[in-house]
Design a protein around this motif. Structure first.
Motif, PDB file in Angstrom:
ATOM      1  N   SER A 101       3.306   6.402   4.707  1.00  0.00           N
ATOM      2  CA  SER A 101       3.268   4.904   5.749  1.00  0.00           C
ATOM      3  C   SER A 101       2.421   3.885   6.157  1.00  0.00           C
ATOM      4  O   SER A 101       1.917   2.602   5.219  1.00  0.00           O
ATOM      5  CB  SER A 101       4.655   4.016   6.950  1.00  0.00           C
ATOM      6  OG  SER A 101       3.377   5.031   7.676  1.00  0.00           O
ATOM      7  N   GLU A 102       1.237   5.116   5.332  1.00  0.00           N
ATOM      8  CA  GLU A 102      -0.270   3.313   5.677  1.00  0.00           C
ATOM      9  C   GLU A 102      -0.778   4.114   4.483  1.00  0.00           C
ATOM     10  O   GLU A 102      -1.968   3.347   3.526  1.00  0.00           O
ATOM     11  CB  GLU A 102      -1.288   5.336   5.860  1.00  0.00           C
ATOM     12  CG  GLU A 102      -0.912   5.976   7.640  1.00  0.00           C
ATOM     13  CD  GLU A 102      -2.035   6.849   8.185  1.00  0.00           C
ATOM     14  OE1 GLU A 102      -3.213   7.308   7.863  1.00  0.00           O
ATOM     15  OE2 GLU A 102      -0.846   7.443   8.928  1.00  0.00           O
ATOM     16  N   ASN A 103      -0.186   4.599   3.053  1.00  0.00           N
ATOM     17  CA  ASN A 103      -0.043   4.047   1.725  1.00  0.00           C
ATOM     18  C   ASN A 103       0.421   3.256   1.527  1.00  0.00           C
ATOM     19  O   ASN A 103       1.948   2.851   1.041  1.00  0.00           O
ATOM     20  CB  ASN A 103       0.378   5.847   0.682  1.00  0.00           C
ATOM     21  CG  ASN A 103      -0.134   5.011  -0.266  1.00  0.00           C
ATOM     22  OD1 ASN A 103      -0.359   3.896  -1.105  1.00  0.00           O
ATOM     23  ND2 ASN A 103       0.042   6.239  -1.274  1.00  0.00           N
ATOM     24  N   ARG A 104       0.239   2.018   1.437  1.00  0.00           N
ATOM     25  CA  ARG A 104       0.594   0.153   0.826  1.00  0.00           C
ATOM     26  C   ARG A 104       1.611  -0.005  -0.505  1.00  0.00           C
ATOM     27  O   ARG A 104       2.346  -0.188  -0.585  1.00  0.00           O
ATOM     28  CB  ARG A 104      -0.226  -0.616   0.983  1.00  0.00           C
ATOM     29  CG  ARG A 104      -1.738  -0.955   0.561  1.00  0.00           C
ATOM     30  CD  ARG A 104      -2.532  -2.004   0.766  1.00  0.00           C
ATOM     31  NE  ARG A 104      -3.976  -1.404   0.082  1.00  0.00           N
ATOM     32  CZ  ARG A 104      -3.826  -2.139  -1.463  1.00  0.00           C
ATOM     33  NH1 ARG A 104      -2.785  -2.644  -1.854  1.00  0.00           N
ATOM     34  NH2 ARG A 104      -5.099  -2.084  -1.885  1.00  0.00           N
ATOM     35  N   TRP A 105       0.793   0.705  -1.099  1.00  0.00           N
ATOM     36  CA  TRP A 105       1.586   0.683  -2.420  1.00  0.00           C
ATOM     37  C   TRP A 105       2.120   1.805  -2.778  1.00  0.00           C
ATOM     38  O   TRP A 105       3.604   1.877  -3.521  1.00  0.00           O
ATOM     39  CB  TRP A 105      -0.015   1.814  -3.513  1.00  0.00           C
ATOM     40  CG  TRP A 105      -1.180   1.084  -3.559  1.00  0.00           C
ATOM     41  CD1 TRP A 105      -1.163  -0.312  -4.081  1.00  0.00           C
ATOM     42  CD2 TRP A 105      -2.705   2.044  -4.343  1.00  0.00           C
ATOM     43  NE1 TRP A 105      -3.039  -0.601  -3.885  1.00  0.00           N
ATOM     44  CE2 TRP A 105      -3.284  -0.075  -4.739  1.00  0.00           C
ATOM     45  CE3 TRP A 105      -2.616   2.860  -5.260  1.00  0.00           C
ATOM     46  CZ2 TRP A 105      -4.851   0.936  -5.168  1.00  0.00           C
ATOM     47  CZ3 TRP A 105      -4.161   2.914  -6.213  1.00  0.00           C
ATOM     48  CH2 TRP A 105      -4.818   1.810  -5.602  1.00  0.00           C
ATOM     49  N   ASP A 154      -6.036   5.147   0.921  1.00  0.00           N
ATOM     50  CA  ASP A 154      -6.210   3.315  -0.410  1.00  0.00           C
ATOM     51  C   ASP A 154      -7.833   4.430  -0.490  1.00  0.00           C
ATOM     52  O   ASP A 154      -8.924   4.843   0.089  1.00  0.00           O
ATOM     53  CB  ASP A 154      -6.726   2.972   1.311  1.00  0.00           C
ATOM     54  CG  ASP A 154      -6.680   1.530  -0.124  1.00  0.00           C
ATOM     55  OD1 ASP A 154      -7.029   1.369  -0.802  1.00  0.00           O
ATOM     56  OD2 ASP A 154      -7.641   0.337   0.899  1.00  0.00           O
ATOM     57  N   ASP A 182       5.287  -0.182  -0.955  1.00  0.00           N
ATOM     58  CA  ASP A 182       6.006  -1.204  -1.963  1.00  0.00           C
ATOM     59  C   ASP A 182       6.495  -0.597  -2.766  1.00  0.00           C
ATOM     60  O   ASP A 182       7.212  -1.695  -2.995  1.00  0.00           O
ATOM     61  CB  ASP A 182       4.775  -1.785  -2.663  1.00  0.00           C
ATOM     62  CG  ASP A 182       5.165  -3.150  -3.220  1.00  0.00           C
ATOM     63  OD1 ASP A 182       4.606  -4.025  -2.549  1.00  0.00           O
ATOM     64  OD2 ASP A 182       5.209  -2.934  -4.129  1.00  0.00           O
TER      65      ASP A 182
END
Length: 704
Positions: free
Chosen positions: A100-104, A59, A107
């Motif tokens: 999985s910690e990267n929300r982009w 992030d 998505d």
């Protein structure tokens, strides 16, 4: 506070959960007393939990909570201000963690090319393999997909109204449209359990209907997202309020998850996974189809499209916000050679930094992590203050090496390993090895593209694809620099010279290929303008060249730094990033002085570093190894005695003595470099030495 435009002395701090902003704040006074003017900070934006380095960002809009809060940073900033120190921030514009910690990223995996973040990542949504159309290949499985599925290693898990597939510690999002498979399963049983007229059943039926019409009723990506979120909220609320429905759905999930030893029980899960926007695959087979740009060959670091202004703004806003503070002097740009258009990126960065710092501020202080080959100069049109100093390290270290003694050590080395090695040949072979293994997928893509360009050329359409690809591999292996910097149809003379040199060397080495293949590759890479090539063809060739340039740096870095330098080492202190390990190539004092004069003239504010977080050996180890060049005869005698002592201790594996003589030479020099060690340190030194030797042998890619 130092108000000059450039640091006088930097001290690098590696932030992580073991060394936070609060820890650094307590040391600022000490750094001040050392004469430090600037703290050179590792990346401080959010990275993977527990990351020790920060180059795996998840992030870029937030400070990393592992290393401190905004308040902690304010306290650190206060200490810097109090003692008159400033900051140089390390930024990572080329890649992010595919985690999985990267929300982009999550998505994109959930929504595919419809995701609002699909354009953020360098993904080929239309690869040659039809089964990958519109999907992202994820080579994360420890065994072939069928085996992993049959063993029950892939499991559906519900979480707050959403569904994921879990593979050990990794999770991947199921797209909302697929929920219908799960929630509609055994609907007749639920009707019997609750009665068709019950409010709970009516709400459940409404959710099923909404999922069924999701793709038809959504008018835009934003509309689809809103509808999906609304459905999931309804589902979560229903599951919370009605334990019977929650138990029912959990039973559905259990059925989909199957039973180990019963392959037929996994068919429902297999069908559900087949319709996702990602394809889970065996990690040893990524080169057959992986369709996103990686950082080198690291599949869990995905390239981002920093050349897109929208992506630039999203990934740089927090950095620019920090840069607006007087405490920040500038930035260090990581892996600039991985960007599609480095100078375009740097121009945009300069503009945004200048705007954030306001009128009257010093020009932005920007350093690039750029490895310059011998006789290569930083491009004059780059709006930067210089590099991180690898080229300085190489020449400065050479001052402490006795050239004649180093050449004598080379003779000892060749005698010890039982053969002579030509370093240029080693580099050539290792770059080809990297292209055939770790970066095979990238070369396959480039091979397909250059074949397409040939098919569009009236005089090259008869050239064989395999031969064109081989010619491109040969030329890439012979490129004398990490990459060229072509960004439009006006090819820089330096780039053209490097490519023509590579073409000539490839001709010499790859004689089995016809000249017409090399001629076409040269025309494409130098953007030649023959009369029969129209404007659209030249634009296609430019796009190809800009993509090729992104990969040549990785090929050279892996082939040279991480492979050749672990295969050829007459004197290990010369085996540094950007250096040349051949004793005959040690620069003279006069060369060093001329280098410094030119540096003062053209790049007076660049970084002069004898050691960085990327150097392969510490200055102390290099100093001890350099001393061997003054006693080559003594070392030659000793190393033979050590080999005789250790010969009985070697093991035989597949008919070969282990370690081989080259690896044994590496061990001896490494021990010399770290000696003397205190007796109390020996257990730790032995453990670290073993880990280092294993890593080095693996990097060499000779016997492992």
């Amino acid at each position: 506070m130092d108000s000059s435009g450039a640091p006088l002395a930097t001290y690098r701090l590696q932030f992580n959960k073991e060394f936070r902003f609060s820890d650094a704040a307590g040391l600022v006074g000490y750094f001040k007393n050392l004469g430090i003017t600037d703290i050179y900070a590792s990346p401080i934006l959010t990275s993977r939990k527990g990351s020790t380095h920060g180059y795996d960002a998840t992030d870029p809009t937030q400070l990393d909570p592992d290393i401190g809060s905004d308040h902690d940073f304010e306290l650190f900033q206060g200490e810097l201000t109090k003692h008159g120190l400033r900051l140089v921030l390390d930024i990572v514009p080329n890649h992010m963690a595919a985690s999985s910690e990267n929300r982009w990223w999550m998505d994109v995996l959930e929504n595919g090319r419809e995701s609002g973040f699909a354009s953020f990542f360098d993904i080929d949504w239309n690869p040659p393999s039809r089964y990958l159309e519109g999907k992202v290949l994820l080579p994360v499985l420890g065994r072939p997909f069928g085996e992993a599925l049959d063993r029950g290693e892939l499991q559906l898990v519900p979480q707050n109204g959403k569904f994921f597939v879990r593979y050990f510690d990794a999770i991947f999002p199921i797209m909302a449209r697929s929920y219908r498979r799960l929630v509609k399963h055994r609907m007749e049983e639920l009707k019997t359990l609750l009665s068709e007229e019950s409010p709970a059943y009516q709400e459940y039926s409404g959710i099923v209907a909404a999922l069924s019409s999701l793709s038809e009723t959504a008018r835009s990506e934003a509309d689809r997202r809103a509808q999906s979120d609304a459905i999931r909220e309804r589902l979560e609320r229903l599951l919370t309020q009605n334990p019977e429905i929650a138990d029912f759905l959990n039973d559905n999930v259990a059925e989909f998850n199957g039973h180990a030893g019963d392959p037929a029980s996994f068919c429902a899960l297999e069908s559900l996974l087949a319709e996702q926007n990602f394809l889970l695959a065996y990690w040893q087979d990524p080169n057959e189809g992986i369709n996103y740009r990686r950082f080198f060959a690291i599949t869990d670091l995905v390239g981002i499209r920093a050349e897109d202004p929208i992506v630039f703004d999203a990934t740089h806003d927090q950095i620019l916000h920090l840069a607006a503070r007087a405490i920040v002097r500038g930035v260090r740009v990581d892996h600039v050679d991985g960007l599609r258009d480095p100078v375009g990126y740097l121009n945009r960065l300069e503009d945004r930094l200048s705007a954030s710092q306001g009128e009257g501020a010093d020009p932005p202080y920007v350093l690039v992590e750029k490895i310059l080959s011998q006789d290569e100069a930083l491009p004059d049109d780059w709006p930067v203050s210089g590099t991180t100093g690898y080229e300085y390290l190489t020449l400065a270290n050479g001052l402490f090496v006795e050239p004649a003694g180093a050449c004598a050590l080379e003779r000892t080395y060749f005698e010890f390993i039982g053969k002579e090695m030509n370093y240029a040949d080693v580099v050539y072979e290792k770059k080809k090895l990297i292209m055939a293994t770790l970066l095979r997928v990238e070369m396959r893509w480039l091979g397909r593209q250059i074949a397409y360009l040939a098919a569009r050329d009236r005089y090259a359409r008869n050239l064989l694809r395999r031969e064109l690809m081989d010619a491109l591999i040969e030329v890439t292996a012979c490129l004398p620099v990490y990459r060229t910097y072509i960004r439009n149809l006006d090819v820089p003379s330096r780039a053209k010279e490097s490519i023509e040199h590579a073409i000539g060397e490839a001709h010499r080495r790859g004689q089995r290929l016809g000249a017409e293949c090399y001629d076409f590759v040269q025309d494409v890479l130098t953007l030649a303008n023959p009369a029969h090539v129209d404007a659209s063809q030249r634009e296609e060739r430019l796009a190809f060249v800009m993509r090729w340039q992104q990969f040549t740096g990785s090929i050279t870095a892996k082939g040279v730094e991480d492979t050749a330098l672990y295969s050829y080492y007459p004197l290990q202190s010369l085996n540094e990033v950007g250096g040349n390990p051949e004793p005959s190539k040690i620069a003279s004092r006069e060369t060093f002085f001329e280098f410094i004069r030119q540096r003062q003239k053209r790049w007076p504010n660049t970084l002069n570093a004898a050691s960085t977080h990327d150097t392969k050996r510490s200055e102390g180890v290099r100093a001890r190894l350099n001393a061997l060049s003054e006693i080559p005869d003594i070392y030659s005698k000793e190393i033979r005695e050590w080999a005789a002592l250790n010969e009985p201790r070697k093991e035989t594996v597949d008919g070969c003595k282990v370690p081989d003589s080259n690896e044994e030479y590496l061990i001896y020099q490494t021990i010399v470099g770290l000696w003397p060690a205190n007796e109390s340190e020996l257990p730790s030194v032995s453990e670290r030495l073993q880990a280092y030797i294993i890593k080095s042998i693996r990097e060499a890619m000779v016997n492992t």
